[in-house]
Each structure stands twice: as C-alpha cells, then as structure tokens.
Design a protein around this motif. Structure first.
Motif, PDB file in Angstrom:
ATOM      1  N   TYR A   1      -2.145  13.151   3.786  1.00  0.00           N
ATOM      2  CA  TYR A   1      -3.104  12.543   4.717  1.00  0.00           C
ATOM      3  C   TYR A   1      -2.393  11.648   5.728  1.00  0.00           C
ATOM      4  O   TYR A   1      -2.695  11.680   6.914  1.00  0.00           O
ATOM      5  CB  TYR A   1      -4.156  11.725   3.956  1.00  0.00           C
ATOM      6  CG  TYR A   1      -5.204  12.577   3.275  1.00  0.00           C
ATOM      7  CD1 TYR A   1      -5.987  13.466   3.997  1.00  0.00           C
ATOM      8  CD2 TYR A   1      -5.418  12.477   1.911  1.00  0.00           C
ATOM      9  CE1 TYR A   1      -6.944  14.241   3.376  1.00  0.00           C
ATOM     10  CE2 TYR A   1      -6.382  13.246   1.282  1.00  0.00           C
ATOM     11  CZ  TYR A   1      -7.147  14.126   2.018  1.00  0.00           C
ATOM     12  OH  TYR A   1      -8.100  14.890   1.406  1.00  0.00           O
ATOM     13  N   GLU A   2      -1.459  10.841   5.266  1.00  0.00           N
ATOM     14  CA  GLU A   2      -0.774   9.919   6.166  1.00  0.00           C
ATOM     15  C   GLU A   2       0.111  10.664   7.172  1.00  0.00           C
ATOM     16  O   GLU A   2       0.218  10.249   8.324  1.00  0.00           O
ATOM     17  CB  GLU A   2       0.020   8.895   5.359  1.00  0.00           C
ATOM     18  CG  GLU A   2      -0.909   7.910   4.664  1.00  0.00           C
ATOM     19  CD  GLU A   2      -0.235   7.026   3.638  1.00  0.00           C
ATOM     20  OE1 GLU A   2       1.003   7.087   3.525  1.00  0.00           O
ATOM     21  OE2 GLU A   2      -0.961   6.285   2.955  1.00  0.00           O
TER      22      GLU A   2
ATOM     23  N   GLN B   1     -11.040   8.368  -5.822  1.00  0.00           N
ATOM     24  CA  GLN B   1     -10.053   7.880  -6.780  1.00  0.00           C
ATOM     25  C   GLN B   1     -10.516   6.604  -7.490  1.00  0.00           C
ATOM     26  O   GLN B   1     -10.070   6.305  -8.583  1.00  0.00           O
ATOM     27  CB  GLN B   1      -8.699   7.626  -6.097  1.00  0.00           C
ATOM     28  CG  GLN B   1      -8.068   8.872  -5.518  1.00  0.00           C
ATOM     29  CD  GLN B   1      -7.981   9.999  -6.519  1.00  0.00           C
ATOM     30  OE1 GLN B   1      -7.418   9.827  -7.598  1.00  0.00           O
ATOM     31  NE2 GLN B   1      -8.551  11.136  -6.191  1.00  0.00           N
TER      32      GLN B   1
ATOM     33  N   ARG C   1      -1.750  11.865  -6.713  1.00  0.00           N
ATOM     34  CA  ARG C   1      -2.274  10.911  -5.728  1.00  0.00           C
ATOM     35  C   ARG C   1      -1.250  10.646  -4.629  1.00  0.00           C
ATOM     36  O   ARG C   1      -1.592  10.597  -3.451  1.00  0.00           O
ATOM     37  CB  ARG C   1      -2.647   9.595  -6.406  1.00  0.00           C
ATOM     38  CG  ARG C   1      -3.908   9.678  -7.222  1.00  0.00           C
ATOM     39  CD  ARG C   1      -4.178   8.375  -7.922  1.00  0.00           C
ATOM     40  NE  ARG C   1      -5.468   8.398  -8.598  1.00  0.00           N
ATOM     41  CZ  ARG C   1      -5.809   7.561  -9.555  1.00  0.00           C
ATOM     42  NH1 ARG C   1      -4.969   6.617  -9.953  1.00  0.00           N
ATOM     43  NH2 ARG C   1      -6.999   7.638 -10.117  1.00  0.00           N
TER      44      ARG C   1
ATOM     45  N   LYS D   1      -1.094  13.687  -2.291  1.00  0.00           N
ATOM     46  CA  LYS D   1      -2.263  13.756  -1.416  1.00  0.00           C
ATOM     47  C   LYS D   1      -2.203  12.674  -0.334  1.00  0.00           C
ATOM     48  O   LYS D   1      -2.473  12.950   0.832  1.00  0.00           O
ATOM     49  CB  LYS D   1      -3.550  13.598  -2.231  1.00  0.00           C
ATOM     50  CG  LYS D   1      -3.882  14.777  -3.120  1.00  0.00           C
ATOM     51  CD  LYS D   1      -4.284  15.984  -2.324  1.00  0.00           C
ATOM     52  CE  LYS D   1      -5.743  15.873  -1.931  1.00  0.00           C
ATOM     53  NZ  LYS D   1      -6.257  17.084  -1.303  1.00  0.00           N
ATOM     54  N   ARG D   2      -1.857  11.450  -0.726  1.00  0.00           N
ATOM     55  CA  ARG D   2      -1.800  10.354   0.245  1.00  0.00           C
ATOM     56  C   ARG D   2      -0.746  10.633   1.309  1.00  0.00           C
ATOM     57  O   ARG D   2      -0.967  10.383   2.493  1.00  0.00           O
ATOM     58  CB  ARG D   2      -1.499   9.034  -0.464  1.00  0.00           C
ATOM     59  CG  ARG D   2      -2.706   8.508  -1.212  1.00  0.00           C
ATOM     60  CD  ARG D   2      -2.417   7.204  -1.912  1.00  0.00           C
ATOM     61  NE  ARG D   2      -3.619   6.729  -2.584  1.00  0.00           N
ATOM     62  CZ  ARG D   2      -3.661   6.286  -3.830  1.00  0.00           C
ATOM     63  NH1 ARG D   2      -2.557   6.219  -4.553  1.00  0.00           N
ATOM     64  NH2 ARG D   2      -4.801   5.890  -4.360  1.00  0.00           N
ATOM     65  N   LYS D   3       0.397  11.149   0.888  1.00  0.00           N
ATOM     66  CA  LYS D   3       1.461  11.464   1.847  1.00  0.00           C
ATOM     67  C   LYS D   3       0.984  12.528   2.830  1.00  0.00           C
ATOM     68  O   LYS D   3       1.225  12.418   4.031  1.00  0.00           O
ATOM     69  CB  LYS D   3       2.713  11.943   1.117  1.00  0.00           C
ATOM     70  CG  LYS D   3       3.833  12.298   2.075  1.00  0.00           C
ATOM     71  CD  LYS D   3       5.166  12.236   1.415  1.00  0.00           C
ATOM     72  CE  LYS D   3       6.310  12.641   2.291  1.00  0.00           C
ATOM     73  NZ  LYS D   3       6.214  12.322   3.683  1.00  0.00           N
TER      74      LYS D   3
ATOM     75  N   TYR E   1      -9.506  11.337   4.278  1.00  0.00           N
ATOM     76  CA  TYR E   1      -8.654  10.381   3.570  1.00  0.00           C
ATOM     77  C   TYR E   1      -9.524   9.322   2.884  1.00  0.00           C
ATOM     78  O   TYR E   1      -9.316   8.983   1.715  1.00  0.00           O
ATOM     79  CB  TYR E   1      -7.667   9.751   4.554  1.00  0.00           C
ATOM     80  CG  TYR E   1      -6.535   8.959   3.934  1.00  0.00           C
ATOM     81  CD1 TYR E   1      -6.236   9.032   2.582  1.00  0.00           C
ATOM     82  CD2 TYR E   1      -5.744   8.138   4.721  1.00  0.00           C
ATOM     83  CE1 TYR E   1      -5.188   8.309   2.034  1.00  0.00           C
ATOM     84  CE2 TYR E   1      -4.689   7.411   4.181  1.00  0.00           C
ATOM     85  CZ  TYR E   1      -4.425   7.496   2.833  1.00  0.00           C
ATOM     86  OH  TYR E   1      -3.386   6.781   2.286  1.00  0.00           O
TER      87      TYR E   1
ATOM     88  N   GLU F   1      -9.832   8.553  -1.132  1.00  0.00           N
ATOM     89  CA  GLU F   1      -9.604   7.223  -1.721  1.00  0.00           C
ATOM     90  C   GLU F   1     -10.841   6.748  -2.483  1.00  0.00           C
ATOM     91  O   GLU F   1     -10.726   6.155  -3.553  1.00  0.00           O
ATOM     92  CB  GLU F   1      -9.218   6.220  -0.635  1.00  0.00           C
ATOM     93  CG  GLU F   1      -7.823   6.412  -0.094  1.00  0.00           C
ATOM     94  CD  GLU F   1      -6.729   6.157  -1.128  1.00  0.00           C
ATOM     95  OE1 GLU F   1      -6.980   5.569  -2.192  1.00  0.00           O
ATOM     96  OE2 GLU F   1      -5.590   6.555  -0.866  1.00  0.00           O
TER      97      GLU F   1
END
Length: 88
Positions: free
Chosen positions: A59-60, A83, A52, A55-57, A76, A80
């Motif tokens: 997208y950000e 999740q 997670r 993946k978040r990094k 993104y 989320e």
C-alpha cells in the motif's frame, strides 16, 4: 531499407469463410481459466506480522507512486481497520 509490398498470390475466396464472431467464440473457448493463488491460512503470530508488513509495504509503495489516488488511501484504511490495531 525499402521493401516492395507483399503481394497475395491467390486472391480467390477461401472455400469456407470464417466470421469475426466465430474467431472470438473460439478464442473464448480456448482461453484457460484464471489461475488463483491458494488461500493462505495464517497459523502463528510471526506469519501474521509478516503478512501485515507485506500488505503495508504494498500500500505504501502504491501511495508513494501516486499520492492523489483516493482508492489506494481508502483500501489502505480499510486494511488497517480490519487489522484492529488502533493503538498503532
């Protein structure tokens, strides 16, 4: 440095002519299959959290580069939503 143009020595046609279509067909035949990374199976909560975070990094970082790209925002948001961490 100026060089003289290269001159063709033999201007006669080749005994066997090759068309652009043949060249493209041969190139397509010789092309290797796309290598796909193996599917990951997440086995423990620590591994899930690392996935997670990764993946978040991603997208950000993409959003930081170009905030106006709606596709990044939508992907993104879909991630989320998948999740299920709505409290977050």
């Amino acid at each position: 440095v100026m060089r003289a143009p290269v001159r063709a020595k033999n201007k006669a046609p080749a005994p066997m002519q090759i068309t652009a279509e043949q060249i493209l067909r041969e190139a397509a035949e010789r092309q290797e299959d796309e290598i796909k990374p193996p599917r990951q199976t997440i086995t423990d909560p620590d591994e899930l959290e690392a996935f997670r975070l990764r993946k978040r990094k991603g997208y950000e970082d993409a959003l930081r580069i170009n905030r106006s790209t709606m596709t990044h925002w939508i992907n993104y948001a879909k991630f989320e939503e998948a999740q299920g961490e709505f409290d977050r």
